[in-house]
Each structure stands twice: as structure tokens, then as C-alpha cells.
Design an enzyme around this catalytic site. Structure first.
Site, mmCIF file in Angstrom:
data_model
loop_
_atom_site.group_PDB
_atom_site.id
_atom_site.type_symbol
_atom_site.label_atom_id
_atom_site.label_comp_id
_atom_site.label_asym_id
_atom_site.label_seq_id
_atom_site.Cartn_x
_atom_site.Cartn_y
_atom_site.Cartn_z
ATOM 1 N N ALA A 173 0.746 -1.180 0.012
ATOM 2 C CA ALA A 173 -0.038 -0.086 0.005
ATOM 3 C C ALA A 173 1.019 1.138 -0.111
ATOM 4 O O ALA A 173 1.997 1.114 0.267
ATOM 5 C CB ALA A 173 -0.900 0.007 1.198
ATOM 6 N N LYS A 174 0.235 2.368 -0.196
ATOM 7 C CA LYS A 174 1.279 3.610 -0.230
ATOM 8 C C LYS A 174 0.123 4.648 -0.226
ATOM 9 O O LYS A 174 -1.139 4.697 -0.601
ATOM 10 C CB LYS A 174 2.174 3.946 -1.500
ATOM 11 C CG LYS A 174 2.944 4.658 -1.232
ATOM 12 C CD LYS A 174 4.297 4.275 -0.350
ATOM 13 C CE LYS A 174 5.421 5.096 -0.567
ATOM 14 N NZ LYS A 174 6.600 4.140 -0.288
ATOM 15 N N GLY A 175 0.435 5.964 0.543
ATOM 16 C CA GLY A 175 -0.415 6.973 0.631
ATOM 17 C C GLY A 175 0.054 8.338 0.654
ATOM 18 O O GLY A 175 1.543 8.331 0.555
#
Ligand code: GLU
Length: 418
Positions: free
Chosen positions: A106-108
């Protein structure tokens, strides 16, 4: 910009396709991996110090969670968009799979320049961003961590906000926390430490004596500094470092302690004594043994790749070599340590932090570093073996190592509903 439109997404997809073709990956699994599981875009309005309100764009992308909860950093950067975030999430899926963690990718982040925001504004931004993505994250769902433009303080605000929403302390929602809030020993230096370990493994493969080697580092932040210190301790000479103000070169070796205190005092390297100022472009092309791009993606590309002279290129940043550049430097004989291996030290110690937090039992620094080096050594060998077996560069071999693990997991879990 559409989901697949950024250079980084196109490059990551191309790397996935290349690796999938080499190992004849099940086309259904390829199709599944080319898109994220979930891509969230949120508005992040905050009140600035002058009383006005500004709305920022925030993102969280969960690429694949077949191995476990999503894992990946939060980036505060002016050029961050949904497509870059999705590409970085895909890289996290590969990274976690490659080093054998029970975690997905994931990444944000938020599109902003943290240098333009006060501490109060940064706190407001972090808290509102956390609130907006709170329904989609959690210790068993998706666990953010620091990335470019964020740090342990950001994680503390994030953890506090998530805990306030839920009515009790939930430290497991993020990693990279300050030690007193349940952080892990060694997390801050872990990414850079891992880079130095990988450079050591690579130097053995190409018979490079690290003691006599010259190293240039593009960057001088959270990853570059511990990597520089460890490589110096191994006898290497750090001849160049850089930041957004330029490159700084001393053929006799940079005095790292003065550089660190200079940055502490002045924020940037500009004005550092006993160095020649060069451009960051020149830094990347220096005649050195080891080049460590430790800043941002795409800095080595079709334009400058032919002029890169280093024998080892250690991708400390995510995606610093474009696909074109990877082909060119490999053809020219450079040994690449791919990002999903080279900078995996960060997420490995994040995983340790998560595990320690869940058990409420914390480890000593030497235990953390020993476990980190064990995982990286095995993973490095696995990637190297794939590169030899398929006669391909280490970057392609890295994605293959990740796919070998992901394919088994996706197959075993099957499709729901069937
Ligand atoms: N942001 C780091 C990375 O790109 C660390 C992620 C994490 O610890 O979850 O690998």
C-alpha cells in the site's frame, strides 16, 4: 491524470509484464496485479496559520493484500498524485513479497510541500488526512509508515488521531513511531542500514573491495545519512552527497559529521565547508564505484544513463532508475541493487515494530539489526540466483522473486466468489 498515466506506473507495469513473461506467470494473476485492489482519493481541508482554509489532495492505495494487511508509507510531496501513489503501492507489494513479509502493498500521502507548512499546519494536515482514510486502515487492515516528507512525529499525530477516533490507544495502526509510543529500536536508521548491507553483499559478487571504494550519494536525508555512516564505517570513502540545493564533492571524502551538523543548523547542505559544489546531474555521473540514488524516482533515465560510471547502483529511493535507464546501465555492465530489495530495510523493521507491538514485547537493537541482516542476506541471494538462472539484471530478478511468492499465495487463496 488517469491511474496508469504516471511514468512510475508505466515503468512499474512494464517491469511486472517483463517479469511475468519470463516466468510464464498465470495471465489471471498478472491481470490482477496490474491494478490496485483499492484506490482512495480524499480532500484534506485545513486552516492555515493566516486563518485561510486550503484543501489538499490526499491518497491511499492498497495494491494487493493477499499476503496480509497492506503496508507502506505516507508521502508528503508536491508532485504526488493518485497514479504515483498506485505505482508506489505496487512496488510495496513486490517489496514485501520479495523479503518474505506477511504483508501486502500500500502507499499513501498528500500532495503538498511540507517545507512550506508550519508545524501546526503539518499537524492539522496529518490529522485530517488520517480522519479521511481512517475507515480503510487499521493494524489488521493497512498500516502506514513514514516516507518522503514524513517522520516519527507525523506517525505520532497519526496514531493519536486514529486512537481518538476509536476511543483507545491503537499504536499498531502505524509503524515508524517514536520509541516511547511503541516504536522499534533501529527503525529510523533501518532503511539506510539495509542499503549499506546490500552494497556490501553486491561488492562481494563483483569482487569490489569496499575499503578502497568511492561512493556518491544522491540525497542526504533519512535514508542517505545512515547508509553513508555505515559505508564509511566499512572503509568506503563518501566523495559526494547532495540535496535539493545541489551536489557537494570532495575527492578525499566528505566529513559526514560536519555535514550532519550543518544540516541540523541550516536545514540544507548549501554552504558546507571543504567541498566543491557541483550539480546533482554531475553527481550522478561521477567516476565512482558505488552510486546511491537516495532521493526521488526517475533521476537516472534515458538521457543520462549512458554517462553513469558506477559499478554498483544501489536504488535507495523508490524507482530512481527508469526502465530505459535500467537497460542501458545493465548493458554497460553496472550491477543494480533493485529498490524493492535495496531499501526494504525500512519495511522489514516496520514489520518488526508491528510484531513487537502486537506482543507488547520489545527487542534490543542488536537483535533487530541481526534479524534485519538475516532477512536481507537471504533475499539478496534469492534475487541473485534468479538473475543467474534467467540471465537477467537484478532489477528484473527482484520482481521475479516477488512474483514467485505472490503467485503461490494468489493461487492458494483462489477467487471469491469462486
Ligand atoms: N516508506 C518506506 C518504503 O517505501 C517504508 C514503508 C513501511 O515501513 O511500511 O519502503
Amino acid at each position: 491524470m488517469g491511474l496508469e498515466d504516471s511514468h512510475l506506473y508505466k515503468d512499474s507495469l512494464h517491469a511486472l509484464k517483463q517479469a511475468a513473461d519470463i516466468i510464464n506467470l498465470d495471465p489471471n494473476i498478472f491481470e490482477r496485479l496490474r491494478y490496485p485492489k483499492r484506490a482512495i482519493q480524499v480532500a484534506v481541508p485545513i486552516r492555515l496559520d493566516d486563518g485561510t482554509i486550503q484543501t489538499f489532495q490526499g491518497f491511499r492505495v492498497q495494491h494487493n493484500m493477499s499476503l496480509g494487511p497492506g503496508k507502506g508509507g505516507i508521502r508528503f510531496h508536491p508532485s504526488l498524485g493518485l497514479s504515483e501513489t498506485a505505482a508506489l503501492a505496487m512496488l510495496m507489494t513486490f517489496k514485501c513479497a520479495l523479503v518474505g513479509l506477511p504483508l501486502g502493498g500500500a502507499k499513501g500521502g498528500v500532495q503538498c510541500d511540507p517545507n512550506d507548512l508550519s508545524r501546526q499546519e503539518l499537524q492539522a494536515l496529518t490529522r485530517r488526512y488520517c480522519l479521511e482514510i481512517a475507515p480503510f486502515i487499521g493494524p489488521d487492515i493497512d498500516i502506514p509508515a513514514p516516507d518522503i516528507g514524513t517522520d516519527a512525529q507525523t506517525m505520532a499525530w497519526f496514531m493519536d488521531t486514529y486512537s481518538q477516533i476509536n476511543g483507545h490507544a491503537i499504536p499498531g495502526v502505524v509503524t515508524g513511531k517514536p520509541l516511547v509510543l511503541g516504536g522499534s529500536m533501529g527503525r529510523t536508521s533501518s532503511t539506510g542500514k539495509g542499503v549499506a548491507m546490500c552494497v556490501q553483499f553486491a561488492s562481494k559478487k563483483i569482487d569490489l573491495n569496499l575499503c578502497e571504494s568511492r561512493v556518491a550519494i544522491h540525497g542526504f536525508g533519512k535514508v542517505a545519512v545512515p547508509a553513508a555512516l555505515d559505508l564509511k564505517a566499512l572503509g568506503a570513502k563518501i566523495v559526494a552527497i547532495g540535496d535539493i540545493t545541489g551536489g557537494y564533492f570532495n575527492p578525499e571524502g566528505i566529513d559526514l559529521d560536519s555535514a550532519i551538523s550543518h544540516v541540523k543548523k541550516h536545514r540544507f547542505l548549501k554552504g558546507l565547508a571543504n567541498v566543491e559544489t557541483i550539480s546533482n546531474e554531475d553527481l550522478l555521473e561521477l567516476d565512482v564505484d558505488v552510486l546511491i540514488p537516495a532521493a526521488i524516482d526517475g533521476v537516472i533515465n534515458a538521457k543520462n544513463a549512458n554517462r553513469v560510471k558506477a559499478k554498483i547502483i544501489a536504488e535507495a529511493a523508490n524507482g530512481p532508475l527508469t526502465n530505459d535507464a535500467t537497460e542501458i546501465v545493465s548493458r554497460n555492465g553496472a550491477f543494480i541493487i533493485p529498490d524493492i530489495l535495496c531499501n526494504a530495510g525500512g519495511v522489514i523493521v516496520s514489520y518488526f515494530e508491528w510484531v513487537q507491538g502486537l506482543q507488547h514485547f520489545f527487542w534490543r537493537l542488536d537483535e533487530v539489526n541481526k534479524k534485519l541482516s538475516d532477512i536481507l542476506r537471504v533475499s539478496f541471494e534469492q534475487v541473485y540466483e534468479n538473475s543467474q538462472k534467467y540471465h537477467i539484471n537484478m532489477k528484473q530478478a527482484g520482481v521475479i522473486s516477488a512474483l514467485q511468492r505472490l503467485e503461490g499465495t494468489c493461487r492458494l487463496r483462489g477467487l471469491f466468489p469462486g
